[in-house]
Design an enzyme around this catalytic site. Sequence first.
Site, mmCIF file in Angstrom:
data_model
loop_
_atom_site.group_PDB
_atom_site.id
_atom_site.type_symbol
_atom_site.label_atom_id
_atom_site.label_comp_id
_atom_site.label_asym_id
_atom_site.label_seq_id
_atom_site.Cartn_x
_atom_site.Cartn_y
_atom_site.Cartn_z
ATOM 1 N N ASP A 37 0.707 -1.338 0.332
ATOM 2 C CA ASP A 37 0.358 -0.336 -0.078
ATOM 3 C C ASP A 37 1.060 0.888 -0.011
ATOM 4 O OD1 ASP A 37 -1.683 1.747 0.310
ATOM 5 O OD2 ASP A 37 -3.584 0.813 2.181
ATOM 6 N N ASP A 39 0.321 4.407 0.980
ATOM 7 C CA ASP A 39 -0.129 5.598 1.707
ATOM 8 C C ASP A 39 -0.241 5.065 3.763
ATOM 9 O OD1 ASP A 39 -0.338 7.652 -0.315
ATOM 10 O OD2 ASP A 39 -2.943 6.503 -0.368
ATOM 11 N N GLY A 86 -8.541 5.707 2.445
ATOM 12 C CA GLY A 86 -8.835 4.389 1.642
ATOM 13 C C GLY A 86 -9.662 4.123 0.707
ATOM 14 N N ARG A 89 -11.994 9.963 -3.013
ATOM 15 C CA ARG A 89 -12.632 11.113 -2.028
ATOM 16 C C ARG A 89 -13.691 11.359 -2.566
ATOM 17 N NH1 ARG A 89 -8.610 12.903 -6.683
ATOM 18 N NH2 ARG A 89 -9.918 13.943 -8.751
ATOM 19 N N SER A 155 -5.553 6.725 -3.911
ATOM 20 C CA SER A 155 -4.902 7.964 -4.286
ATOM 21 C C SER A 155 -5.065 7.993 -5.399
ATOM 22 C CB SER A 155 -4.033 8.727 -3.824
ATOM 23 O OG SER A 155 -3.447 9.604 -4.237
ATOM 24 N N ASN A 157 -3.287 10.243 -7.581
ATOM 25 C CA ASN A 157 -2.049 10.642 -7.512
ATOM 26 C C ASN A 157 -0.939 9.640 -7.277
ATOM 27 O OD1 ASN A 157 -2.748 13.766 -7.747
ATOM 28 N ND2 ASN A 157 -3.662 12.756 -6.223
#
Length: 209
Positions: A37, A39, A86, A89, A155, A157
């Site tokens: 993962d 993040d 998780g 957004r 994300s 990004n």
Amino acid sequence: IFRPGGRTVIERSSLLERMPVAAPVISPARYDAVIFDLDGVVTDTASVHAAAWRRLFDDYLASRPGRAGENHRPFTDEDYRRYVDGRSRYDGVRAFLASRGITEDPAVVRALGDRKDEYFVESVKQHGVRVFDGTVVLLRSLRAAGMRVAIISASRNCVEVLKVAGLDAMFDVRVDGVVAGELGLPGKPDPAVFLEAARRLHVAPNRAV
């Protein structure tokens, strides 16, 4: 937990006894790949996401007129873990607002989600991202041993964060928010992104860490 003479032991203070504990091993005999993962595991972007969400929701709640049944208390770390971590957004926006008794039009939900993304990107560009050195050491060891590795993230990004961190060439497979959106994959805690990463690595899920 300590390691006298290279041996890992756990001290149970209540019983004053020591029990040897085997060090964790990722063995090629048992596993073919490792899925990370992004993040909070590879990079400390979880704290950047949390700060962006806090900025977004605190500003939003402060500017919203109070209405019956709504709770406008400031955004907390617990809110981050329960409602947005998780998730995509937009799902995160909807989940948090619902927790405060707030329903917004889809256009407002999207605008809030996009603003949060702007805050996150702004912070990454200004301050960079912190990389967990221990994870990088593990990644290099796995690649040196010939094991395949993948990265997952909710994300959109992910690519930019990996580039800033200098890790964009480290992974064989990436399943991030962009890929999840294209495939319609649900976010965590659903395991869909992990299973998709295993599929793209051509390994059975029980052969992946």
